[in-house]
Design a protein around this motif. Structure first.
Motif, PDB file in Angstrom:
ATOM      1  N   ASP A 322      35.774  36.954  24.260  1.00 62.43           N
ATOM      2  CA  ASP A 322      37.200  36.643  24.332  1.00 62.43           C
ATOM      3  C   ASP A 322      38.019  37.867  24.722  1.00 62.43           C
ATOM      4  O   ASP A 322      39.190  37.996  24.333  1.00 62.43           O
ATOM      5  N   ARG A 325      41.591  37.235  26.345  1.00 62.93           N
ATOM      6  CA  ARG A 325      42.628  36.826  25.390  1.00 62.93           C
ATOM      7  C   ARG A 325      43.121  38.015  24.580  1.00 62.93           C
ATOM      8  O   ARG A 325      44.335  38.186  24.379  1.00 62.93           O
ATOM      9  N   GLU A 329      46.999  39.605  24.649  1.00 60.86           N
ATOM     10  CA  GLU A 329      47.823  39.679  23.447  1.00 60.86           C
ATOM     11  C   GLU A 329      48.070  41.109  22.987  1.00 60.86           C
ATOM     12  O   GLU A 329      48.839  41.325  22.045  1.00 60.86           O
ATOM     13  N   GLN A 349      42.659  34.208  33.072  1.00 63.35           N
ATOM     14  CA  GLN A 349      43.002  34.145  31.658  1.00 63.35           C
ATOM     15  C   GLN A 349      43.900  35.298  31.217  1.00 63.35           C
ATOM     16  O   GLN A 349      44.512  35.226  30.154  1.00 63.35           O
ATOM     17  N   CYS A 350      43.930  36.369  32.016  1.00 59.99           N
ATOM     18  CA  CYS A 350      44.729  37.547  31.656  1.00 59.99           C
ATOM     19  C   CYS A 350      45.406  38.078  32.912  1.00 59.99           C
ATOM     20  O   CYS A 350      44.727  38.554  33.834  1.00 59.99           O
TER      21      CYS A 350
END
Length: 386
Positions: A322, A325, A329, A349-350
């Motif tokens: 992960d 993610r 964050e 995803q990023c």
């Protein structure tokens, strides 16, 4: 040389470098690839003005690897482009089988182009394990490879495990150029080593850019050098001086009543920063980004100490589990990696992940090896120019 951006936000150098790619004899060179990174193989072939060779690699229902080479390779120089990904074991088997297929088909030379060498972090003895990177090197030599081209090995000493020539290319010129051209006010930056083990690499960047250096000392996670291995197992307690030794010998020998002294346990200090990052742009550098918890923890400490922006630069972006993610964050503003490993899914995803294309460096290395030219230019010059 100005970097060019495509629609995906990747950074690409110009298609041509100083040496002319057109003087390659296309009749005796073949570029093939496995399933690890076909996009990189196609970009390298395109830069060299060649067509990707006809090689099909697939898996049967029982997961056995099958390699079929449709074009003749007899008497030709074969370049197999196969990098390491999260599916490292399949990547290795595909490479070995492709190399052996070319060897048994009477290829003149077989060069393995492995931008990221799998198992390169397992280059030291741990407990009762083994040095896996040496085993991998022996397997590659036995399969028929006559030369290896790789990039930014985890430890340069890994080259000594091979019985064939190894060219360890450097991605630092591309990363240095990115800092100079894509980071606003980079003169107000400080190069950060997230642990003392990366201090040498960080110091090299700081010297080339004439910037300050900061080192994060102490970690929440144990470093590789702190892992327990068999050398810390104490031997059975016994008197160090034999009872049958002469009395004069016993007088000259210091007796240790508890046996061999126990190895002292390392106690790491709390996470601290050696250097000033207050009001500065922090740029962390490393060779590989895989498990990102350490980078996130380091970034949080940098932010607490007043860093205004935080960048992470690395050659290989494995980004397992992960990681996208966690990076999205985190307080990290941008993650910059090269395309030695495919990570297009992670970029979706990023949005913080940026890619630098290094296919021009691989293409120039192949051209120089094929034309029997010196490779020192690629190590001596900081940037590849038109």
């Amino acid at each position: 040389m100005l970097l060019q951006r495509n629609k995906l936000g990747s950074v690409r150098p110009p298609k041509r470098c100083r040496s002319d790619m057109d003087n390659i004899s296309t009749s005796d060179i073949v570029i093939i690839n496995g399933n690890s990174h076909p996009d990189l193989a196609n970009m390298v072939a395109e830069r060299m003005g060649l067509k990707n060779g006809g090689c099909s690699v697939f898996h049967k229902s029982n997961r056995e690897t099958i390699v079929e080479i449709s074009d003749s390779v007899r008497g030709k120089d074969i370049y197999i482009i196969q990098t390491g990904t999260k599916d490292a074991n399949n990547n290795i088997m595909e490479l070995l089988i492709m190399a052996y297929a070319c060897k048994t088909s009477s290829a003149r030379s077989i060069v393995g182009v492995i931008p990221y060498l799998p198992y390169s972090k397992q280059c030291k003895m741990r407990k009762r394990g083994c040095i896996v990177s040496k085993l991998l090197a022996k397997m590659m030599c036995t399969s028929g490879l006559t030369h290896i081209i790789t990039m930014d090995l985890h430890q340069k000493e890994i080259q000594g495990f091979f019985d064939i020539p190894v060219d360890n290319l450097r991605a630092s010129p591309f990363l240095l150029q990115y800092i100079q051209e894509s980071i606003p006010d980079y003169r107000n930056s400080v190069i950060v080593a997230r642990n003392p083990g990366v201090a040498k690499k960080a110091n090299s960047y700081a010297e080339r850019l004439r910037l300050g250096l900061a080192v994060i000392h102490g970690e929440q996670k144990e470093a590789e050098s702190d892992e327990v291995d068999g050398r810390y197992s104490p031997p059975p307690t016994r008197n160090s001086t034999p009872q049958h030794a002469p009395s004069s010998s016993r007088q000259r020998t210091t007796s240790v009543s508890v046996g061999v002294p126990e190895h002292p346990v390392k106690v790491k200090p709390p996470l601290t920063i050696v250097g000033d990052v207050n009001g500065r742009i922090a740029i962390m550098v490393d060779d590989l980004i895989d498990d990102v918890q350490a980078f996130v923890a380091a970034a949080e400490m940098l932010k607490e100490n007043g860093a205004c922006r935080i960048y992470v630069l690395a050659t290989h972006g494995l980004l397992s589990s992960d990681a996208p993610r966690l990076l999205e964050e985190s307080v990290i503003d941008e993650i910059v990696v090269t395309n030695t490993i495919p990570h297009e899914i992670q970029k979706l995803q990023c949005n913080k992940i940026k890619t630098i294309d290094i296919s021009i460096l691989i293409a120039e290395a192949i051209r120089r090896i094929h034309n029997k030219e010196s490779m020192s230019y690629l190590f001596r010059n900081v940037t590849l120019e038109d």
